[in-house]
Write an enzyme that holds these catalytic residues in place. Sequence first.
Site, PDB file in Angstrom:
ATOM      1  N   SER A   6       0.829  -1.201   0.000  1.00 50.95           N
ATOM      2  CA  SER A   6       0.000   0.000   0.000  1.00 50.95           C
ATOM      3  C   SER A   6       0.867   1.256   0.000  1.00 50.95           C
ATOM      4  O   SER A   6       1.612   1.481  -0.956  1.00 50.95           O
ATOM      5  CB  SER A   6      -0.972  -0.047   1.191  1.00 50.95           C
TER       6      SER A   6
ATOM      7  N   ASP B 289     -10.603  -2.920  -4.206  1.00 50.58           N
ATOM      8  CA  ASP B 289      -9.611  -1.975  -3.716  1.00 50.58           C
ATOM      9  C   ASP B 289      -9.658  -0.712  -4.566  1.00 50.58           C
ATOM     10  O   ASP B 289      -9.539  -0.792  -5.795  1.00 50.58           O
ATOM     11  CB  ASP B 289      -8.227  -2.628  -3.813  1.00 50.58           C
TER      12      ASP B 289
ATOM     13  N   HIS C  18      -8.221  -5.014  -0.167  1.00 51.78           N
ATOM     14  CA  HIS C  18      -7.018  -4.320   0.250  1.00 51.78           C
ATOM     15  C   HIS C  18      -6.645  -4.705   1.680  1.00 51.78           C
ATOM     16  O   HIS C  18      -7.499  -4.788   2.554  1.00 51.78           O
ATOM     17  CB  HIS C  18      -7.241  -2.806   0.175  1.00 51.78           C
TER      18      HIS C  18
END
Length: 314
Positions: free
Chosen positions: A159, A256, A286
């Site tokens: 991320s 996501d 995610h």
Amino acid sequence: MAAPLHPDCQAFLNFVAELGRPRFEDMAALDTRTLYAAGRKVLQPASPDVAEARDLVLPSGVAARLYRPMGSTAGEALPCLVFAHGGGWVVGDLDTHDHPARTIANLSGCAVLSVDYRLAPEHRFPAAVEDFGEAVRYAAANAVALGIDPDRLAVGGDSAGGNLAAVAALMSRDGSLPPLRFQMLIYPVTEMAQTHESYVRFTSASGLPLTDATMRWFRDHYAPESASWNDWRASPLRAASLSGTAPAFVLTVGHDPLCDEGRDYAARLEREGVRVTHVHAADMLHGVMTMSAIVKPALGYMEMAARALRDAMG
């Protein structure tokens, strides 16, 4: 239309709904850190044993932790992954990503140097970029003391950490960081403007833990000035060229808001001559790398990433 969620991901969403946990964008930054850290005990299994886990402090005062995999010896010069944790540049630390770091070390046979870079909003862009870059330089300059091979360095993260790793790969290509063998990008942030269509698909109405509103909240803490979004150190997708960067493993997940920008980044790497393995998990959401106690397939995706790292390091 997104593929159906994996049953384990749906079980996670049901669990969060039952808890009635507030959304990050409705909380103060310091409170979100406490909430995020508390989730580790429920979402992640016990961290596996490694040969060594050594806490370090970089010259700037930034904390880091060096993991050496099971089966390695003290005098062995190991390849090393410099790792940046996820958390929107606002939450997360060495402990929230202790399990993934240890798991990747053991599965890849590489040392992992996990970096506790400064967080926003206390330290805004480009503080995290500077800290992660310092860690890569530190690994190369102190290779003998750390027991790593300075000619076999890689970067990676999930991320926001994937964002920092992608930026570091560009910095390495341009000569401001040591040479890298590999970049591991786990559902990375690559575009700060947040204009990709997946932001429209995954709004707060989706019920996902990460939505368009959550990402705006993270961005507004880390890089609130829109002028900075054009900077490739914030938006690596906006770099003039990705050519010449280290070979990459890119994982994207279907549920996501970052899905489309991650897929675009992998496609650009391929078009511009970078060797890339892109895995798209259409039924995942995610953050699965830090949910492997509930989302069982997450370990398999970590194994894929670790295998790609191991192969790149020879």
